[in-house]
Design an enzyme around this catalytic site. Structure first.
Site, PDB file in Angstrom:
ATOM      1  N   ASP A  85      25.331 -66.724 -81.543  1.00 31.22           N
ATOM      2  CA  ASP A  85      26.616 -66.062 -81.308  1.00 31.22           C
ATOM      3  C   ASP A  85      26.757 -65.769 -79.819  1.00 31.22           C
ATOM      4  O   ASP A  85      25.762 -65.735 -79.091  1.00 31.22           O
ATOM      5  CB  ASP A  85      26.672 -64.728 -82.069  1.00 31.22           C
ATOM      6  CG  ASP A  85      26.817 -64.910 -83.575  1.00 31.22           C
ATOM      7  OD1 ASP A  85      26.964 -66.049 -84.039  1.00 31.22           O
ATOM      8  OD2 ASP A  85      26.788 -63.880 -84.279  1.00 31.22           O
ATOM      9  N   ARG A  94      30.518 -74.009 -81.200  1.00 32.61           N
ATOM     10  CA  ARG A  94      31.477 -73.345 -82.096  1.00 32.61           C
ATOM     11  C   ARG A  94      32.531 -72.686 -81.199  1.00 32.61           C
ATOM     12  O   ARG A  94      32.210 -71.773 -80.441  1.00 32.61           O
ATOM     13  CB  ARG A  94      30.781 -72.261 -82.917  1.00 32.61           C
ATOM     14  CG  ARG A  94      31.754 -71.372 -83.700  1.00 32.61           C
ATOM     15  CD  ARG A  94      31.165 -69.998 -84.032  1.00 32.61           C
ATOM     16  NE  ARG A  94      29.974 -70.073 -84.835  1.00 32.61           N
ATOM     17  CZ  ARG A  94      29.025 -69.115 -84.826  1.00 32.61           C
ATOM     18  NH1 ARG A  94      29.137 -68.042 -84.058  1.00 32.61           N
ATOM     19  NH2 ARG A  94      27.961 -69.249 -85.572  1.00 32.61           N
TER      20      ARG A  94
HETATM   21  P1  FAD Z   1      43.459 -64.517 -85.202  1.00 37.46           P
HETATM   22  O1  FAD Z   1      43.894 -64.787 -83.816  1.00 37.46           O
HETATM   23  O2  FAD Z   1      42.834 -63.195 -85.515  1.00 37.46           O
HETATM   24  O3  FAD Z   1      44.675 -64.708 -86.184  1.00 37.46           O
HETATM   25  C1  FAD Z   1      45.511 -65.856 -86.070  1.00 37.46           C
HETATM   26  C2  FAD Z   1      46.146 -66.164 -87.400  1.00 37.46           C
HETATM   27  O4  FAD Z   1      45.116 -66.497 -88.370  1.00 37.46           O
HETATM   28  C3  FAD Z   1      46.897 -65.024 -88.027  1.00 37.46           C
HETATM   29  O5  FAD Z   1      48.179 -64.893 -87.481  1.00 37.46           O
HETATM   30  C4  FAD Z   1      46.887 -65.433 -89.484  1.00 37.46           C
HETATM   31  O6  FAD Z   1      47.831 -66.450 -89.721  1.00 37.46           O
HETATM   32  C5  FAD Z   1      45.496 -66.010 -89.660  1.00 37.46           C
HETATM   33  N1  FAD Z   1      44.561 -64.985 -90.091  1.00 37.46           N
HETATM   34  C6  FAD Z   1      43.610 -64.388 -89.350  1.00 37.46           C
HETATM   35  N2  FAD Z   1      42.935 -63.485 -90.079  1.00 37.46           N
HETATM   36  C7  FAD Z   1      43.504 -63.473 -91.305  1.00 37.46           C
HETATM   37  C8  FAD Z   1      43.272 -62.735 -92.507  1.00 37.46           C
HETATM   38  N3  FAD Z   1      42.338 -61.793 -92.601  1.00 37.46           N
HETATM   39  N4  FAD Z   1      44.040 -63.004 -93.576  1.00 37.46           N
HETATM   40  C9  FAD Z   1      45.011 -63.937 -93.502  1.00 37.46           C
HETATM   41  N5  FAD Z   1      45.292 -64.658 -92.402  1.00 37.46           N
HETATM   42  C10 FAD Z   1      44.545 -64.432 -91.313  1.00 37.46           C
HETATM   43  N6  FAD Z   1      33.626 -64.032 -81.633  1.00 37.46           N
HETATM   44  C11 FAD Z   1      32.813 -63.890 -80.577  1.00 37.46           C
HETATM   45  O7  FAD Z   1      33.207 -63.303 -79.571  1.00 37.46           O
HETATM   46  N7  FAD Z   1      31.535 -64.392 -80.591  1.00 37.46           N
HETATM   47  C12 FAD Z   1      31.058 -65.088 -81.650  1.00 37.46           C
HETATM   48  O8  FAD Z   1      29.921 -65.532 -81.627  1.00 37.46           O
HETATM   49  C13 FAD Z   1      31.910 -65.270 -82.777  1.00 37.46           C
HETATM   50  N8  FAD Z   1      31.497 -65.957 -83.854  1.00 37.46           N
HETATM   51  C14 FAD Z   1      32.385 -66.227 -84.854  1.00 37.46           C
HETATM   52  C15 FAD Z   1      31.991 -67.047 -85.910  1.00 37.46           C
HETATM   53  C16 FAD Z   1      32.908 -67.429 -86.855  1.00 37.46           C
HETATM   54  C17 FAD Z   1      32.490 -68.339 -87.975  1.00 37.46           C
HETATM   55  C18 FAD Z   1      34.273 -66.956 -86.777  1.00 37.46           C
HETATM   56  C19 FAD Z   1      35.311 -67.375 -87.782  1.00 37.46           C
HETATM   57  C20 FAD Z   1      34.642 -66.104 -85.785  1.00 37.46           C
HETATM   58  C21 FAD Z   1      33.717 -65.714 -84.819  1.00 37.46           C
HETATM   59  N9  FAD Z   1      34.071 -64.863 -83.783  1.00 37.46           N
HETATM   60  C22 FAD Z   1      33.218 -64.706 -82.727  1.00 37.46           C
HETATM   61  C23 FAD Z   1      35.332 -64.080 -83.849  1.00 37.46           C
HETATM   62  C24 FAD Z   1      36.454 -64.765 -83.104  1.00 37.46           C
HETATM   63  O9  FAD Z   1      36.215 -64.710 -81.721  1.00 37.46           O
HETATM   64  C25 FAD Z   1      37.806 -64.081 -83.401  1.00 37.46           C
HETATM   65  O10 FAD Z   1      37.763 -62.768 -82.934  1.00 37.46           O
HETATM   66  C26 FAD Z   1      38.204 -64.063 -84.858  1.00 37.46           C
HETATM   67  O11 FAD Z   1      37.850 -65.233 -85.524  1.00 37.46           O
HETATM   68  C27 FAD Z   1      39.725 -63.872 -85.001  1.00 37.46           C
HETATM   69  O12 FAD Z   1      40.408 -64.968 -84.442  1.00 37.46           O
HETATM   70  P2  FAD Z   1      41.031 -66.141 -85.346  1.00 37.46           P
HETATM   71  O13 FAD Z   1      41.065 -67.373 -84.539  1.00 37.46           O
HETATM   72  O14 FAD Z   1      40.285 -66.245 -86.624  1.00 37.46           O
HETATM   73  O15 FAD Z   1      42.510 -65.706 -85.713  1.00 37.46           O
END
Ligand code: FAD
Length: 279
Positions: free
Chosen positions: A107, A158
């Protein structure tokens, strides 16, 4: 025991319960990326203890013939203590992973750790090519250069948007700017990168961009989403033939993790509350 508010996002407190959960993911056509919760240790013994637990987890994943890998937080295995402690614990985990054919993700935490994390992953990848991957954050302005640098490293990437509050001098502030950067980086990865691309996002727009780029360039990719977030979409994508891997945290140190999920999206708290009170 996990409080009900956490168990939407956290598989359990023990490895054995978590492995059962991972088997269920496998039955739904998904792999799992198991993460032991814990961060910001300043005691080398705690960092070493979680390193031991990860090594044990790796051998259990291999022994149960489960479709799963692990993901490790740098501050859980010593980055706040010293780069050397972190690198040595990380190397131990990656070598155990290589011995058992279990992939190890790293991560990414806040920007003060980016250089050390990149260096440790690069070193581990040179010794264990294609056994390790790293999370890279689209909200950081440095990411164009970091991805360029990773092109020659045998490690998977990732791509995530970034979950940490960062100074605006080094990070994009608006969601629109982060999304634009995310799509630019995806384009770069699909065009230039053949060491493994993971789209770590729940955002339908980013997933659509990835599938379009896959059609254009033919580069393989996997989708990674968190336990408890858009699980119906995860199963649907898996049933359509996409490689989907669910990030599955476990352990009793769930508060920081839960807090990050709620900060990302207030509905996550409501969702968890509704599950408790049954509406
Ligand atoms: P967002 O920008 O939060 O949302 C965009 C759109 O996605 C929303 O408008 C909606 O349409 C949809 N959506 C999002 N959440 C939901 C929900 N709960 N229900 C329905 N629709 C939804 N961050 C780090 O800084 N370091 C890491 O190592 C790290 N590892 C990760 C590993 C994985 C597998 C994932 C999935 C995320 C990780 N993250 C990490 C977190 C990442 O940086 C984001 O903060 C987080 O994923 C939210 O961004 P997003 O792209 O999912 O969508």
């Amino acid at each position: 025991m996990l409080p009900p508010i956490a168990n939407q996002f956290v598989a359990g407190t023990t490895a054995s319960g978590t492995l059962d959960y991972v088997s269920d993911c496998n039955s739904d056509g998904m792999g799992a990326i198991v993460n032991l919760l814990g961060e910001h240790y300043d005691d080398p013994e705690r960092a070493a203890a979680d390193t031991d637990t990860y090594c044990q987890l790796v051998s259990e994943l291999a022994a149960h013939d489960i479709d799963g890998c692990i993901s490790v937080k740098p501050s859980q295995i010593g980055i706040d203590i010293s780069p050397d402690v972190f690198e040595s614990n990380f190397t131990r985990i990656v070598e155990t992973g290589a011995n058992h054919d279990v992939f190890v993700w790293c991560d990414m935490e806040d920007h003060t750790t980016t250089d050390t994390t990149l260096e440790a992953v690069e070193a581990a990848a040179q010794d264990n090519p294609h056994g390790v991957g790293i999370a890279i954050q689209a909200n950081l302005k440095r990411t164009d250069e970091d991805l360029q640098r990773l092109v020659d490293v045998p490690a998977a990437v990732r791509l995530v948007k970034g979950a940490y509050d960062e100074p605006t001098t080094i990070a994009y502030e608006s969601k629109a700017a982060v999304n634009e950067a995310y799509k630019r980086h995806l384009e770069f990865l699909f065009r230039e990168f053949d060491q493994g691309i993971a789209v770590g996002s729940h955002d339908p727009e980013m997933l659509e961009t990835a599938t379009d780029l896959h059609e254009e360039y033919g580069t393989p990719f996997e989708i990674q989403m968190l336990m408890g977030v858009r699980e119906d979409a995860q199963r649907e994508l898996a049933s359509e033939g996409y490689e989907v891997n669910q990030y599955v945290p476990y352990g009793d140190k769930w508060i920081q993790y839960f807090y990050r999920r709620v900060r990302e999206r207030k509905e996550n708290a409501l969702f968890a509350l509704r599950a408790i009170i049954g509406i």
